[in-house]
Design a protein around this motif. Structure first.
Motif, PDB file in Angstrom:
ATOM      1  N   UNK A  79       0.917  -1.265  -0.143  1.00  0.00           N
ATOM      2  CA  UNK A  79      -0.135  -0.049   0.183  1.00  0.00           C
ATOM      3  C   UNK A  79       0.801   1.216  -0.030  1.00  0.00           C
ATOM      4  N   UNK A  80       2.101   1.238   0.405  1.00  0.00           N
ATOM      5  CA  UNK A  80       2.945   2.401   0.765  1.00  0.00           C
ATOM      6  C   UNK A  80       3.187   2.676  -0.782  1.00  0.00           C
ATOM      7  N   UNK A 115      12.874   8.152  -3.816  1.00  0.00           N
ATOM      8  CA  UNK A 115      12.033   9.282  -3.113  1.00  0.00           C
ATOM      9  C   UNK A 115      11.788   8.558  -1.566  1.00  0.00           C
ATOM     10  N   UNK A 116      12.265   9.210  -0.654  1.00  0.00           N
ATOM     11  CA  UNK A 116      11.890   8.704   0.652  1.00  0.00           C
ATOM     12  C   UNK A 116      10.408   9.147   1.126  1.00  0.00           C
ATOM     13  N   UNK A 117       9.448   8.300   1.063  1.00  0.00           N
ATOM     14  CA  UNK A 117       8.089   8.799   1.391  1.00  0.00           C
ATOM     15  C   UNK A 117       7.306   7.931   2.269  1.00  0.00           C
ATOM     16  N   UNK A 118       8.113   7.345   3.232  1.00  0.00           N
ATOM     17  CA  UNK A 118       7.545   6.534   4.407  1.00  0.00           C
ATOM     18  C   UNK A 118       7.123   7.624   5.401  1.00  0.00           C
ATOM     19  N   UNK A 119       7.628   8.573   5.718  1.00  0.00           N
ATOM     20  CA  UNK A 119       7.035   9.427   6.829  1.00  0.00           C
ATOM     21  C   UNK A 119       5.841  10.212   6.126  1.00  0.00           C
ATOM     22  N   UNK A 120       5.948  10.605   4.921  1.00  0.00           N
ATOM     23  CA  UNK A 120       4.348  11.361   4.288  1.00  0.00           C
ATOM     24  C   UNK A 120       3.432  10.083   4.280  1.00  0.00           C
ATOM     25  N   UNK A 152       4.984  -9.965  11.644  1.00  0.00           N
ATOM     26  CA  UNK A 152       5.057 -11.214  10.873  1.00  0.00           C
ATOM     27  C   UNK A 152       6.621 -11.288  10.275  1.00  0.00           C
ATOM     28  N   UNK A 153       7.471 -10.149  10.438  1.00  0.00           N
ATOM     29  CA  UNK A 153       8.712  -9.934   9.945  1.00  0.00           C
ATOM     30  C   UNK A 153       8.637  -9.589   8.493  1.00  0.00           C
ATOM     31  N   UNK A 154       7.390  -9.259   7.878  1.00  0.00           N
ATOM     32  CA  UNK A 154       7.048  -8.661   6.723  1.00  0.00           C
ATOM     33  C   UNK A 154       7.479  -7.202   6.602  1.00  0.00           C
ATOM     34  N   UNK A 155       6.826  -6.767   5.283  1.00  0.00           N
ATOM     35  CA  UNK A 155       7.331  -5.345   5.038  1.00  0.00           C
ATOM     36  C   UNK A 155       6.616  -4.147   5.860  1.00  0.00           C
ATOM     37  N   UNK A 156       5.660  -4.354   6.573  1.00  0.00           N
ATOM     38  CA  UNK A 156       4.990  -3.437   7.524  1.00  0.00           C
ATOM     39  C   UNK A 156       5.684  -2.938   8.572  1.00  0.00           C
ATOM     40  N   UNK A 157       6.759  -3.764   8.965  1.00  0.00           N
ATOM     41  CA  UNK A 157       7.392  -3.548  10.215  1.00  0.00           C
ATOM     42  C   UNK A 157       7.812  -2.186  10.346  1.00  0.00           C
ATOM     43  N   UNK A 158       8.562  -1.396   9.665  1.00  0.00           N
ATOM     44  CA  UNK A 158       9.074  -0.257   9.895  1.00  0.00           C
ATOM     45  C   UNK A 158       7.995   1.106   9.730  1.00  0.00           C
ATOM     46  N   UNK A 159       6.746   0.656   8.916  1.00  0.00           N
ATOM     47  CA  UNK A 159       5.848   1.480   9.051  1.00  0.00           C
ATOM     48  C   UNK A 159       5.002   1.417  10.264  1.00  0.00           C
ATOM     49  N   UNK A 192      -5.426  -1.377   1.969  1.00  0.00           N
ATOM     50  CA  UNK A 192      -4.155  -0.844   2.790  1.00  0.00           C
ATOM     51  C   UNK A 192      -4.411  -1.274   4.195  1.00  0.00           C
ATOM     52  N   UNK A 193      -3.785  -2.179   4.858  1.00  0.00           N
ATOM     53  CA  UNK A 193      -3.869  -2.956   6.051  1.00  0.00           C
ATOM     54  C   UNK A 193      -3.565  -1.797   7.213  1.00  0.00           C
ATOM     55  N   UNK A 194      -2.409  -0.909   6.789  1.00  0.00           N
ATOM     56  CA  UNK A 194      -2.153  -0.051   7.668  1.00  0.00           C
ATOM     57  C   UNK A 194      -3.176   0.966   7.946  1.00  0.00           C
TER      58      UNK A 194
END
Length: 461
Positions: free
Chosen positions: A84-85, A150-155, A176-183, A337-339
């Motif tokens: 979703x990011x 493009x660093x968009x994680x904070x946006x 679950x050690x997936x890609x959502x962790x840092x978000x 978007x699960x987040x």
């Protein structure tokens, strides 16, 4: 130059295969060439690219970017993050499409590609076209495109929180050690309340458990955390963060259709009378609840691309699937978007004014089969469903043909449909009583027998 894909990788909603067996960097390059050519022919010039945390994803991303650039496309890399990011990047950056390198919720040795084309779902015939263009080498050559990061994680995290008005809860989160962790790590710092996080470190080998929250076995760690810390509820994410799972304070699973019945409350307060879409596998309880809240329930075909397309067509502000894909068009962009679903769920619980455990306890007690999946011959799977439909209609049964056969009886309902992505039939039944459920399953078996098949061993996803 031409390229042939392993036919098993060109699926209904994405391109996916086993790295080193059915999928390689050459495939990624060809996807870049074909997708880039389609974007150029549609007048576009820029594509956003993201990736999940699998070991093969950086190599796949590099080959994909190279293929896009050779077709004259300028690439914006948004880096590691949930799917979703990437969808968010495609919606808000000045780009003409987006591709996420992801194996979704498949085992660690899989990888694949989810695509968005000029803000619309890219699936079905679009994906077959990628294969056909590659086989013919029907690729445009342009001046080699540029690449930027493009660093968009904070946006993105900021957008998840925009307009947030929720309560003060104690919540467990399992990435679950997936890609959502840092978000999720960034998100919980902005949320009020107390937050306990599991497995936020991205690891493509998924060392703790498989990241698929629709399989209750994968929620064991989250259940333990919620019980030990006496938390209000728990949230879980799949490998690429487009599907959500949840449990209440007693560790009971809140399934996809139950989540949608909670999320519908604030949406229908803000958009009275709106259409809310769920897939054919959802409980009758959900359709009844949407109507009770003053909404228009709409049953639609299973498949995230099909649901997104139907949302645009009907202007529905909210939709969901049993698999935990929840789609938001009200104050959002229309994708799953699960987040965002997690943030909206917290808001919905606050707005309802009861604990998650109480909300779950007040839901009607229905008894369901799990999703029964069994292998059949690919050439027969749609034919079997058609035969069943013809017999049922001849008998005067109450049948809905939206996506396979969904049959209503005094005992409840049952469903038989063909998978769009595998040589599998899927069946499910729901009743208010165990005896009723047995009678429904017997009807499924009877119809299958009349078409010369039986429910064999469970097929893998």
């Amino acid at each position: 130059m031409t390229h042939r894909f392993d036919p098993s990788t060109l699926r209904e909603y994405d391109i996916r295969g086993i790295v080193g067996k059915t999928l390689a960097a050459e495939d990624a390059h060809a996807i870049g060439r074909s997708f880039g050519t389609l974007i150029r022919r549609a007048g576009g010039t820029r594509v956003a690219v993201g990736r999940d945390g699998r070991a093969s994803s950086p190599q796949m991303e590099a080959a994909l970017v190279d293929g896009l650039r050779q077709s004259g496309i300028n690439v914006v890399r948004v880096g590691l993050g949930p799917t979703p990011m990437l969808y968010y990047a495609e919606a808000v950056l000045e780009v003409d499409g987006g591709i996420q390198v992801t194996g979704s919720h498949n085992p660690a040795d899989y990888n694949g590609f989810k695509m968005v084309f000029q803000h619309r779902a890219f699936f079905g015939e679009d994906i077959q076209k990628i294969g056909a263009m590659s086989a013919e080498g029907d690729w445009d050559d342009g001046e080699t495109g540029t690449v930027e990061d493009a660093d968009i994680i904070d946006d993105y995290v900021g957008r998840l929180m925009a307009g947030y008005a929720g309560g003060d809860y104690r919540i467990g989160w399992d990435c679950g050690n997936g890609a959502s962790g840092p978000v999720i790590e960034k998100l919980v710092k902005l949320l009020p309340g107390e937050h306990h996080l599991l497995f936020t470190e991205v690891d493509g080998e998924f060392p703790n458990h498989h990241p698929d929250p629709t399989d209750e076995a994968n929620l064991a760690d989250l259940k333990r955390l919620v019980a030990e810390k006496n938390l209000d509820f728990g949230l879980a994410f799949d490998g690429d963060g487009d599907r959500i799972g949840a449990i209440d304070g007693e560790g009971r699973v809140i399934w996809g259709d139950q989540l949608l019945s909670i999320l519908a409350v604030p949406v229908l307060r803000e958009v009275p009378g709106a259409t809310i879409i769920a897939d054919v596998k959802a409980s009758q309880m959900l359709y009844d609840r949407i109507a009770e809240l003053g909404g228009e329930p709409l049953m639609w075909k299973t498949g995230h691309s099909l649901i997104k397309t139907k949302m645009k067509e009907t202007g529905a502000p909210l939709a969901g699937e049993m698999s935990g894909h929840i789609f938001f068009a009200h104050d959002y962009y229309g994708f799953d978007d699960a987040q965002y679903a997690a943030v909206q769920l917290i808001r919905a619980v606050h707005m309802i004014g009861k604990s998650m455990t109480q909300i779950r306890s007040e839901m009607p007690d229905m008894i369901n089969t799990p999703e029964m999946r069994f292998q059949v011959d690919e050439s027969r799977k749609f034919a079997i469903v058609d035969e069943v439909l013809d017999r049922l209609e001849a008998d005067g049964s109450d049948v809905n043909r939206t996506d396979g056969a969904r049959v209503n009886t005094d005992d409840g309902w049952w469903l038989l449909r063909a998978s769009n992505t595998q040589d599998v039939l899927v069946a499910r039944a729901e009743s208010k009583s165990a005896d009723g459920l047995d009678r429904l399953v017997a009807q499924i078996d009877d119809q299958l027998a009349k078409s010369g098949v039986e429910r064999g061993p469970q097929a893998a996803h």
